[in-house]
Design a protein around this motif. Structure first.
Motif, PDB file in Angstrom:
ATOM      1  N   UNK A   1       0.815  -1.226   0.000  1.00 23.45           N
ATOM      2  CA  UNK A   1       0.000   0.000   0.000  1.00 23.45           C
ATOM      3  C   UNK A   1       0.847   1.273   0.000  1.00 23.45           C
ATOM      4  N   UNK A   2       0.690   2.073  -1.049  1.00 21.58           N
ATOM      5  CA  UNK A   2       1.453   3.326  -1.177  1.00 21.58           C
ATOM      6  C   UNK A   2       0.841   4.423  -0.312  1.00 21.58           C
ATOM      7  N   UNK A   3       1.712   5.177   0.373  1.00 26.71           N
ATOM      8  CA  UNK A   3       1.202   6.265   1.209  1.00 26.71           C
ATOM      9  C   UNK A   3       1.888   7.614   0.957  1.00 26.71           C
ATOM     10  N   UNK A   4       2.985   7.606   0.204  1.00 30.82           N
ATOM     11  CA  UNK A   4       3.689   8.878  -0.023  1.00 30.82           C
ATOM     12  C   UNK A   4       4.499   8.797  -1.315  1.00 30.82           C
TER      13      UNK A   4
ATOM     14  N   UNK B   1       6.856   5.674  -1.168  1.00 30.93           N
ATOM     15  CA  UNK B   1       6.863   5.010   0.133  1.00 30.93           C
ATOM     16  C   UNK B   1       5.540   4.288   0.346  1.00 30.93           C
ATOM     17  N   UNK B   2       5.652   3.039   0.729  1.00 32.57           N
ATOM     18  CA  UNK B   2       4.478   2.277   1.145  1.00 32.57           C
ATOM     19  C   UNK B   2       4.438   2.281   2.661  1.00 32.57           C
ATOM     20  N   UNK B   3       3.422   1.671   3.234  1.00 31.88           N
ATOM     21  CA  UNK B   3       3.391   1.539   4.688  1.00 31.88           C
ATOM     22  C   UNK B   3       4.667   0.833   5.130  1.00 31.88           C
ATOM     23  N   UNK B   4       5.084  -0.120   4.319  1.00 32.97           N
ATOM     24  CA  UNK B   4       6.182  -1.011   4.669  1.00 32.97           C
ATOM     25  C   UNK B   4       7.562  -0.388   4.505  1.00 32.97           C
ATOM     26  N   UNK B   5       7.801   0.305   3.371  1.00 32.53           N
ATOM     27  CA  UNK B   5       9.176   0.721   3.063  1.00 32.53           C
ATOM     28  C   UNK B   5       9.214   1.905   2.110  1.00 32.53           C
ATOM     29  N   UNK B   6      10.387   2.555   2.091  1.00 24.95           N
ATOM     30  CA  UNK B   6      10.636   3.629   1.132  1.00 24.95           C
ATOM     31  C   UNK B   6      11.484   3.072   0.004  1.00 24.95           C
TER      32      UNK B   6
ATOM     33  N   UNK C   1      -2.487  -4.282   3.301  1.00 17.95           N
ATOM     34  CA  UNK C   1      -2.117  -4.099   4.709  1.00 17.95           C
ATOM     35  C   UNK C   1      -2.997  -3.044   5.378  1.00 17.95           C
ATOM     36  N   UNK C   2      -3.342  -1.988   4.636  1.00 17.94           N
ATOM     37  CA  UNK C   2      -4.148  -0.916   5.221  1.00 17.94           C
ATOM     38  C   UNK C   2      -5.572  -1.398   5.514  1.00 17.94           C
TER      39      UNK C   2
ATOM     40  N   UNK D   1       7.238  10.018   5.488  1.00 18.63           N
ATOM     41  CA  UNK D   1       7.019   8.881   6.384  1.00 18.63           C
ATOM     42  C   UNK D   1       8.216   8.731   7.320  1.00 18.63           C
TER      43      UNK D   1
ATOM     44  N   UNK E   1      10.689   6.775   9.710  1.00 19.28           N
ATOM     45  CA  UNK E   1      11.181   5.389   9.710  1.00 19.28           C
ATOM     46  C   UNK E   1      12.232   5.247  10.810  1.00 19.28           C
TER      47      UNK E   1
ATOM     48  N   UNK F   1       6.186   4.750  11.082  1.00 19.12           N
ATOM     49  CA  UNK F   1       5.346   4.205  10.021  1.00 19.12           C
ATOM     50  C   UNK F   1       4.337   5.252   9.601  1.00 19.12           C
ATOM     51  N   UNK F   2       3.488   4.869   8.659  1.00 20.33           N
ATOM     52  CA  UNK F   2       2.328   5.664   8.300  1.00 20.33           C
ATOM     53  C   UNK F   2       1.159   5.088   9.082  1.00 20.33           C
TER      54      UNK F   2
END
Lengths: 129, 359
Positions: free
Chosen positions: A38-41, A61-66, B33-34, B289, B291, B309-310
């Motif tokens: 899931x992309x967030x940025x 950036x996803x929730x998981x990683x950049x 995941x969201x 975000x 980290x 995290x977001x």
């Protein structure tokens, strides 16, 4: 999802569409968004910026990683997609319509050095093993 | 060769994306995941947490052993089934692991330890058992699977999936557990929502999981588990604290009992140590975000993000950070993200509890 035959690709998972006027439209592949989740940025390069081939020029950036996005060829940024910055999830929904930025290549011949769909398909398959 | 939980085949049938999680083949998500995160805040989510290790300690001296072994005080546990969260420290006051201790009876306490530290923990406990001449039996329970059922609808789902359990869930208070035949039902979790962590025999786990899904529970991967625990302001071992950090600089002073005279491993070092840092919450005010390992600039010096995290609930980035003392909630700090310095606000965590934003 199949890999569109009319696009070019990089080993770092960007897709590149060569427009009729020779400019390039760039995004990240379906495979890349699938790996990231899931992309967030999203942060695009500013129009007017000059890029070297392989230069880090955008961030997804996803929730998981950049993850960095690299310039597929040398050239100048001529447009950035503000909509995709406002709605990063568009990349998850359809990676090939959610373009990130447009470039004018310094040397139009450079696009010949990019991967075609078949070569990119092979790369994705080899990474899966 | 990756280790498999008893639910490995179930995750694969459900189309989970599997990852190597500290040597375990675990589901990171089953799709989005969201969406999984929201499912736990609004309904009921199911987590396979069988990689964590239940450990039974039995013998006449269990309580005396745990009094010395861990930083929190097991004398707070007087009613069968009551649970206690604690750190287990080394002689330097660093955190070997954080764990949950259930008091069953005076000859039996059950611990649940982290997956990545399980072998180290067991070796440490066996050494202390021998050094102190306690004569206890430590039994790792890899024959058990553990499923977390979390969210506002968790009770309803568990009651429906497991006939007869409503007699237990109706009276089970938070941080308490009860046995039901071979099963062990605890009202605990790592999400900030109401819910349960249920231990079942490994062979029964796939059937139980399916019954929970039929009762409305949705499978949730480790990705959402991390965003949920961070919103809930719960520490993650290896990120927010480890053997090199003091619990007093990790937001865990509330779990360290220095009020009683009880001597425990690490106490002397903690009492000699000077606390100069604190764990705080951060909310990113600019876009981006947060980290782990990003540098935090404060007026009292630099700190570091331990988890970032977001936040799907707050729709902005949040973090836990270890920063110098003297920076209070409400103050602004700067976080270095790539080539930029972005503005963040120091806040008191948890960020979210029981579906509500607290910031």
């Amino acid at each position: 999802m199949s890999i569109p035959a009319d696009l070019k690709y990089t080993p770092s998972h960007e897709w590149v569409r060569v427009e009729a006027d020779g400019t390039l439209t760039i995004g990240i592949t379906h495979h890349a968004q699938d790996l990231l989740g899931d992309m967030v940025f999203i942060e695009n390069p500013a129009a007017g910026r000059t890029l070297a081939k392989g230069e880090e020029c955008a961030v997804v950036e996803s929730v998981k990683a950049a993850s960095d996005v690299y310039a597929p060829v040398a050239g100048e940024v001529i447009a950035a997609n503000n909509e995709v910055e406002a709605s990063p999830e568009a990349v998850n929904k359809d990676a090939y319509s959610a373009w990130m930025f447009k470039m004018k290549p310094a040397n139009p011949g450079d696009v010949a050095g990019l991967l075609d769909a078949a070569a990119y398909q092979k790369l994705v398959e080899s990474e899966a093993h | 060769m990756l280790k498999h939980t008893p639910l490995n085949a179930t995750h694969r049938e459900l189309g989970a994306k599997m990852v190597d999680f500290g040597g375990w083949d675990m589901p990171i998500n089953y799709g989005s995941q969201i969406e999984e995160h929201h499912q736990v805040r609004r309904g009921c989510g199911l987590f396979d947490v069988s990689h964590m290790l239940p450990l039974d300690i039995k013998g006449a001296n269990v309580r005396a052993f745990l009094r010395r072994l861990v930083a929190n005080n097991v004398d707070k546990l007087q009613v069968s089934g009551k649970a206690l969260y604690s750190c287990m420290l080394n002689e330097n006051g660093g955190v070997i692991d954080d764990l949950i201790i259930y008091f069953m009876d005076e000859n039996w306490f059950r611990l649940v330890v982290n997956a990545g530290t399980a072998e180290k923990d067991l070796a440490w406990m066996e050494k202390m058992n021998a050094d102190w001449g306690m004569g206890l039996t430590l039994t790792p329970r890899r024959d058990l699977a553990m499923i977390a059922i979390q969210g506002p609808d968790a009770t309803q789902a568990l009651n429906e999936a497991l006939p007869g359990v409503d007699q237990i869930t109706a009276n089970l208070k938070p941080f308490n557990a009860a046995a039901m035949g071979e099963m062990f039902i605890a009202r605990t979790g790592y999400t900030g929502e109401d819910g349960f962590e249920v231990m079942v025999l490994a062979k029964s786990a796939p059937f139980f999981w399916k019954a929970l899904m039929e009762a409305g529970g949705k499978p949730i991967g480790l990705g959402a588990r991390d965003t949920l625990r961070l919103e809930a302001g719960m520490n993650l071992y290896g990120q927010d604290m480890d053997e090199t950090t003091s619990p007093l600089e990790s937001g865990l002073a509330w779990t360290v009992d220095l009020k009683t005279e009880r001597d425990f491993v690490g106490r002397a070092a903690l009492e000699k140590s000077e606390v100069t840092k604190q764990l705080v919450g951060l909310v990113l005010l600019d876009k981006g975000v947060l980290r782990s390992h990003q540098i935090v600039h404060t007026k009292n010096g630099d700190g570091e993000i331990t988890s970032g995290t977001f936040s799907p609930t707050m729709q902005q980035s949040i973090a836990l950070a270890r920063i110098p003392l003297g920076i209070a909630p409400g103050e602004d700090v700067e976080v270095e993200i790539r080539d930029k310095k972005l503005k963040a606000k120091v806040v008191k965590y948890p960020f979210v509890r029981n579906g509500k934003v607290l910031i």
